[in-house]
Design a protein around this motif. Structure first.
Motif, PDB file in Angstrom:
ATOM      1  N   MET A 127       0.854  -1.204   0.000  1.00 59.06           N
ATOM      2  CA  MET A 127       0.000   0.000   0.000  1.00 59.06           C
ATOM      3  C   MET A 127       0.881   1.241   0.000  1.00 59.06           C
ATOM      4  O   MET A 127       1.855   1.325   0.742  1.00 59.06           O
ATOM      5  CB  MET A 127      -0.913  -0.004   1.237  1.00 59.06           C
ATOM      6  N   GLN A 128       0.532   2.198  -0.854  1.00 55.58           N
ATOM      7  CA  GLN A 128       1.327   3.409  -0.969  1.00 55.58           C
ATOM      8  C   GLN A 128       1.212   4.241   0.313  1.00 55.58           C
ATOM      9  O   GLN A 128       0.112   4.540   0.776  1.00 55.58           O
ATOM     10  CB  GLN A 128       0.821   4.235  -2.158  1.00 55.58           C
ATOM     11  N   PRO A 129       2.335   4.590   0.941  1.00 53.19           N
ATOM     12  CA  PRO A 129       2.265   5.448   2.135  1.00 53.19           C
ATOM     13  C   PRO A 129       1.551   6.756   1.821  1.00 53.19           C
ATOM     14  O   PRO A 129       1.697   7.318   0.721  1.00 53.19           O
ATOM     15  CB  PRO A 129       3.739   5.669   2.492  1.00 53.19           C
ATOM     16  N   ALA A 130       0.809   7.287   2.767  1.00 49.32           N
ATOM     17  CA  ALA A 130       0.005   8.487   2.540  1.00 49.32           C
ATOM     18  C   ALA A 130       0.866   9.700   2.191  1.00 49.32           C
ATOM     19  O   ALA A 130       0.420  10.610   1.496  1.00 49.32           O
ATOM     20  CB  ALA A 130      -0.830   8.775   3.778  1.00 49.32           C
ATOM     21  N   LEU A 131       2.101   9.740   2.684  1.00 46.14           N
ATOM     22  CA  LEU A 131       2.961  10.902   2.448  1.00 46.14           C
ATOM     23  C   LEU A 131       3.810  10.768   1.196  1.00 46.14           C
ATOM     24  O   LEU A 131       4.541  11.701   0.847  1.00 46.14           O
ATOM     25  CB  LEU A 131       3.869  11.140   3.665  1.00 46.14           C
ATOM     26  N   ASP A 132       3.754   9.649   0.512  1.00 44.49           N
ATOM     27  CA  ASP A 132       4.492   9.468  -0.736  1.00 44.49           C
ATOM     28  C   ASP A 132       3.508   9.409  -1.901  1.00 44.49           C
ATOM     29  O   ASP A 132       2.693   8.480  -1.989  1.00 44.49           O
ATOM     30  CB  ASP A 132       5.312   8.178  -0.702  1.00 44.49           C
ATOM     31  N   PRO A 133       3.553  10.364  -2.825  1.00 47.29           N
ATOM     32  CA  PRO A 133       2.632  10.323  -3.969  1.00 47.29           C
ATOM     33  C   PRO A 133       3.000   9.206  -4.932  1.00 47.29           C
ATOM     34  O   PRO A 133       4.139   8.721  -4.952  1.00 47.29           O
ATOM     35  CB  PRO A 133       2.837  11.699  -4.618  1.00 47.29           C
ATOM     36  N   THR A 134       2.039   8.808  -5.721  1.00 44.74           N
ATOM     37  CA  THR A 134       2.295   7.811  -6.765  1.00 44.74           C
ATOM     38  C   THR A 134       3.076   8.457  -7.910  1.00 44.74           C
ATOM     39  O   THR A 134       3.217   9.692  -7.978  1.00 44.74           O
ATOM     40  CB  THR A 134       0.984   7.265  -7.327  1.00 44.74           C
ATOM     41  N   ARG A 135       3.562   7.639  -8.810  1.00 41.34           N
ATOM     42  CA  ARG A 135       4.305   8.172  -9.958  1.00 41.34           C
ATOM     43  C   ARG A 135       3.434   9.117 -10.781  1.00 41.34           C
ATOM     44  O   ARG A 135       3.888  10.169 -11.232  1.00 41.34           O
ATOM     45  CB  ARG A 135       4.802   7.011 -10.815  1.00 41.34           C
ATOM     46  N   ASP A 136       2.185   8.756 -10.976  1.00 36.36           N
ATOM     47  CA  ASP A 136       1.276   9.611 -11.742  1.00 36.36           C
ATOM     48  C   ASP A 136       1.030  10.929 -10.999  1.00 36.36           C
ATOM     49  O   ASP A 136       0.947  11.998 -11.631  1.00 36.36           O
ATOM     50  CB  ASP A 136      -0.052   8.899 -11.986  1.00 36.36           C
ATOM     51  N   GLU A 137       0.885  10.866  -9.682  1.00 42.40           N
ATOM     52  CA  GLU A 137       0.666  12.092  -8.905  1.00 42.40           C
ATOM     53  C   GLU A 137       1.905  12.989  -8.953  1.00 42.40           C
ATOM     54  O   GLU A 137       1.788  14.221  -9.036  1.00 42.40           O
ATOM     55  CB  GLU A 137       0.313  11.732  -7.457  1.00 42.40           C
ATOM     56  N   ILE A 138       3.081  12.360  -8.904  1.00 41.61           N
ATOM     57  CA  ILE A 138       4.312  13.149  -9.028  1.00 41.61           C
ATOM     58  C   ILE A 138       4.346  13.847 -10.377  1.00 41.61           C
ATOM     59  O   ILE A 138       4.656  15.041 -10.482  1.00 41.61           O
ATOM     60  CB  ILE A 138       5.546  12.250  -8.850  1.00 41.61           C
ATOM     61  N   ALA A 139       4.019  13.127 -11.440  1.00 43.11           N
ATOM     62  CA  ALA A 139       4.036  13.706 -12.785  1.00 43.11           C
ATOM     63  C   ALA A 139       3.069  14.879 -12.888  1.00 43.11           C
ATOM     64  O   ALA A 139       3.390  15.922 -13.489  1.00 43.11           O
ATOM     65  CB  ALA A 139       3.697  12.634 -13.820  1.00 43.11           C
ATOM     66  N   ALA A 140       1.889  14.724 -12.303  1.00 39.20           N
ATOM     67  CA  ALA A 140       0.894  15.801 -12.365  1.00 39.20           C
ATOM     68  C   ALA A 140       1.387  17.041 -11.623  1.00 39.20           C
ATOM     69  O   ALA A 140       1.244  18.173 -12.109  1.00 39.20           O
ATOM     70  CB  ALA A 140      -0.432  15.312 -11.789  1.00 39.20           C
ATOM     71  N   MET A 141       1.957  16.831 -10.439  1.00 35.83           N
ATOM     72  CA  MET A 141       2.465  17.972  -9.676  1.00 35.83           C
ATOM     73  C   MET A 141       3.646  18.634 -10.381  1.00 35.83           C
ATOM     74  O   MET A 141       3.766  19.867 -10.428  1.00 35.83           O
ATOM     75  CB  MET A 141       2.861  17.537  -8.256  1.00 35.83           C
ATOM     76  N   MET A 142       4.536  17.823 -10.960  1.00 29.35           N
ATOM     77  CA  MET A 142       5.689  18.372 -11.669  1.00 29.35           C
ATOM     78  C   MET A 142       5.244  19.155 -12.903  1.00 29.35           C
ATOM     79  O   MET A 142       5.814  20.209 -13.220  1.00 29.35           O
ATOM     80  CB  MET A 142       6.645  17.252 -12.058  1.00 29.35           C
ATOM     81  N   ASN A 143       4.231  18.664 -13.605  1.00 26.67           N
ATOM     82  CA  ASN A 143       3.723  19.384 -14.772  1.00 26.67           C
ATOM     83  C   ASN A 143       3.147  20.733 -14.366  1.00 26.67           C
ATOM     84  O   ASN A 143       3.379  21.751 -15.035  1.00 26.67           O
ATOM     85  CB  ASN A 143       2.653  18.551 -15.491  1.00 26.67           C
ATOM     86  N   ALA A 144       2.389  20.730 -13.271  1.00 27.51           N
ATOM     87  CA  ALA A 144       1.810  21.993 -12.796  1.00 27.51           C
ATOM     88  C   ALA A 144       2.907  22.949 -12.338  1.00 27.51           C
ATOM     89  O   ALA A 144       2.869  24.149 -12.641  1.00 27.51           O
ATOM     90  CB  ALA A 144       0.824  21.721 -11.659  1.00 27.51           C
ATOM     91  N   ALA A 145       3.893  22.407 -11.636  1.00 26.78           N
ATOM     92  CA  ALA A 145       5.001  23.248 -11.172  1.00 26.78           C
ATOM     93  C   ALA A 145       5.814  23.762 -12.351  1.00 26.78           C
ATOM     94  O   ALA A 145       6.279  24.916 -12.350  1.00 26.78           O
ATOM     95  CB  ALA A 145       5.889  22.458 -10.209  1.00 26.78           C
ATOM     96  N   SER A 146       6.008  22.930 -13.373  1.00 29.36           N
ATOM     97  CA  SER A 146       6.745  23.349 -14.564  1.00 29.36           C
ATOM     98  C   SER A 146       6.049  24.509 -15.258  1.00 29.36           C
ATOM     99  O   SER A 146       6.688  25.472 -15.700  1.00 29.36           O
ATOM    100  CB  SER A 146       6.898  22.162 -15.522  1.00 29.36           C
ATOM    101  N   SER A 147       4.744  24.438 -15.360  1.00 33.86           N
ATOM    102  CA  SER A 147       3.986  25.536 -15.963  1.00 33.86           C
ATOM    103  C   SER A 147       4.118  26.803 -15.131  1.00 33.86           C
ATOM    104  O   SER A 147       4.277  27.909 -15.675  1.00 33.86           O
ATOM    105  CB  SER A 147       2.512  25.150 -16.109  1.00 33.86           C
ATOM    106  N   PHE A 148       4.058  26.644 -13.830  1.00 33.66           N
ATOM    107  CA  PHE A 148       4.221  27.785 -12.921  1.00 33.66           C
ATOM    108  C   PHE A 148       5.572  28.462 -13.157  1.00 33.66           C
ATOM    109  O   PHE A 148       5.666  29.682 -13.317  1.00 33.66           O
ATOM    110  CB  PHE A 148       4.097  27.303 -11.473  1.00 33.66           C
ATOM    111  N   VAL A 149       6.639  27.665 -13.203  1.00 34.25           N
ATOM    112  CA  VAL A 149       7.988  28.202 -13.373  1.00 34.25           C
ATOM    113  C   VAL A 149       8.139  28.868 -14.736  1.00 34.25           C
ATOM    114  O   VAL A 149       8.669  29.981 -14.854  1.00 34.25           O
ATOM    115  CB  VAL A 149       9.038  27.084 -13.188  1.00 34.25           C
ATOM    116  N   SER A 150       7.678  28.188 -15.783  1.00 34.64           N
ATOM    117  CA  SER A 150       7.805  28.747 -17.134  1.00 34.64           C
ATOM    118  C   SER A 150       7.037  30.051 -17.277  1.00 34.64           C
ATOM    119  O   SER A 150       7.532  31.027 -17.858  1.00 34.64           O
ATOM    120  CB  SER A 150       7.315  27.729 -18.168  1.00 34.64           C
ATOM    121  N   ASP A 151       5.815  30.081 -16.755  1.00 35.45           N
ATOM    122  CA  ASP A 151       5.011  31.307 -16.828  1.00 35.45           C
ATOM    123  C   ASP A 151       5.698  32.440 -16.067  1.00 35.45           C
ATOM    124  O   ASP A 151       5.723  33.589 -16.542  1.00 35.45           O
ATOM    125  CB  ASP A 151       3.615  31.070 -16.244  1.00 35.45           C
ATOM    126  N   PHE A 152       6.244  32.115 -14.910  1.00 37.39           N
ATOM    127  CA  PHE A 152       6.900  33.144 -14.101  1.00 37.39           C
ATOM    128  C   PHE A 152       8.105  33.726 -14.828  1.00 37.39           C
ATOM    129  O   PHE A 152       8.264  34.946 -14.939  1.00 37.39           O
ATOM    130  CB  PHE A 152       7.323  32.550 -12.759  1.00 37.39           C
TER     131      PHE A 152
END
Length: 456
Positions: free
Chosen positions: A1-26
């Protein structure tokens, strides 16, 4: 079972994509972003002071909060920030911090992550070479020149006096950065133990006055131990006469410290090396790569002529450390500074230097010197410059006294295209302009000068 404090690979990808857009826009928005956008940021404060919820939050919503909170600030990363000392915030360093924080290695003791410590120590060795320090020199990456100065003062006191002494004295000027007096206070020195040496008409420490102050203190039973020269003061960017001060320190048996927090990066250029001549005689040098190497805030460096002297002032041990191995090949950074627990700070230097090459930094710094010379010529057409610029800080006044100069600064900053600061020289309010960001180029300086002409 995935620990609650560790995101899944897909969740990491989603957060990184959102963060990447944030950085690029900035980053894409910086050229046209307001130089200051403080606005109604206080309206956010009550909610942001609240406690976290018990249930998980939505990353997109949280990222939006970060975006909004960051917008209510002076744009220190933009090309129009000409106040204090800009911190460029290179993306490569931000990426390095993400990598370093993710692997989360402990680099205070070399045996626990020797390859990573070697990367950090390699940058230190390169900087020692750039500053002309001899074999046996070394240092540590700190959170800034303030903590570096505290360590330098501690090493100087231990080396020269053998430890704390109520008779020990430190020599500065009125233009020495206040982090020296703060470090002295934290180290247990009284205000009377920090001696203020007069300056010349060009606001440089007077070596003859320093020699006389040391002589008087010795005659009064004091124990001089630290002489502080500055490689670029905060108010005016002025460089003290480092060759003369270094020789004075050697003759008098004092530790010679050079605060090059602002100016140190210019040592990478031919012109900067000439201006900072004499810094190679220093026992310690502080520099802030978050100033003249364009890195994020929280990046300082302390270099010392004798790494063993730094270690002698900071090393500590305990029974629970007996399993750690010390081979002497690589330094244990925990023994070289005030921090025991520290992040892998060196990657934020190593990665951009290796990725862009040292030549890119040299070229950018040369450009800043060129821009400062250009701005100096242009400012003389409508303002008085009380001190000639040594590096890239320019101070100037327009006719009309303090009121006129205060109004000029307010009008310039109200344009929201540039943001300047001020200082006080000879008791007079003095606008101050610093060209240092790697994102500031000729068109930005021309625009700033046009705004200042109109405001004048």
């Amino acid at each position: 079972m995935q620990p609650a404090l560790d995101p899944t690979r897909d969740e990491i990808a989603a957060m990184m994509n959102a963060a990447s857009s944030f950085v690029s826009d900035f980053l894409e928005g910086l050229p046209t972003a307001p130089a200051a956008g403080l606005g109604d940021g206080q309206a956010l404060v009550p909610d942001l002071l609240g406690p976290p919820g018990e249930e998980p939050g939505d990353f997109g919503s949280l990222l939006s909060t970060v975006r909004e909170a960051a917008s209510y600030a002076v744009e220190t990363a933009g090309p129009g920030y000409l106040a204090y000392f800009p911190a460029g915030g290179l993306f490569a360093s931000a990426l390095a911090d993400l990598l370093a924080a993710t692997v989360n290695r402990y680099t205070g003791v070399s045996s626990l992550a020797p390859a990573l410590v070697a990367m950090e120590h390699g940058v230190i060795r390169w900087l020692c070479d750039e500053f002309g320090l001899p074999s046996g020199s070394g240092g540590v990456v700190t959170t800034g020149a303030s903590t570096a100065t505290l360590s330098a003062l501690g090493a100087a006191r231990q080396q020269v006096l053998g430890g704390p002494s109520p008779a020990g004295t430190v020599y500065v000027t009125e233009h020495t950065h206040h982090c020296v007096a703060k470090a002295a206070r934290i180290a247990g020195l009284t205000a009377d133990q920090v001696r203020e040496v007069p300056v010349t008409a060009e606001l440089r420490m007077d070596p003859d006055a320093a020699r006389e102050a040391i002589r008087r203190d010795r005659a009064a039973g004091r124990r001089p131990f630290l002489l502080v020269g500055t490689g670029g003061t905060t108010s005016t960017g002025t460089v003290d006469p480092l060759p003369e001060l270094g020789e004075l320190a050697r003759q008098e048996g004092l530790w010679f410290h050079v605060d090059a927090a602002y100016g140190g990066g210019f040592q990478l250029t031919g012109r900067g090396r000439a201006i900072l001549s004499g810094i190679e005689a220093a026992d310690s040098v502080t520099l802030d790569p978050h100033k003249s190497l364009f890195l994020p805030y929280g990046t300082g460096v302390l270099l010392v002529r004798d790494q063993n002297a730094l270690r002698a002032a900071h090393v500590a041990d305990a029974d629970y450390l007996q399993d750690l191995h010390h081979d002497g090949v690589l330094p244990d950074f925990a023994d070289l500074g005030v921090e025991l627990t520290r992040d892998f700070r060196g990657l934020r230097l190593w990665l951009p230097l290796r990725l862009h090459g040292a030549g890119a930094f040299r070229a950018a710094l040369d450009e800043k010197l060129d821009l400062a010379a250009f701005a100096h010529r242009e400012l003389r057409e409508f303002a008085d410059l009380p001190v000639p610029p040594d590096l890239t800080v320019l101070v100037f006044r327009v006719p009309g006294g303090d009121g006129a100069n205060r109004r000029l600064l307010e009008a310039a900053n109200a344009s929201k295209r540039i943001f300047l600061s001020s200082t006080v020289l000879d008791g007079r309010y003095t606008p101050r302009l610093c060209i240092l960001s790697h994102r500031t180029h000729r068109p930005h300086v021309e625009e700033a000068l046009d705004i200042l002409r109109s405001a004048a």
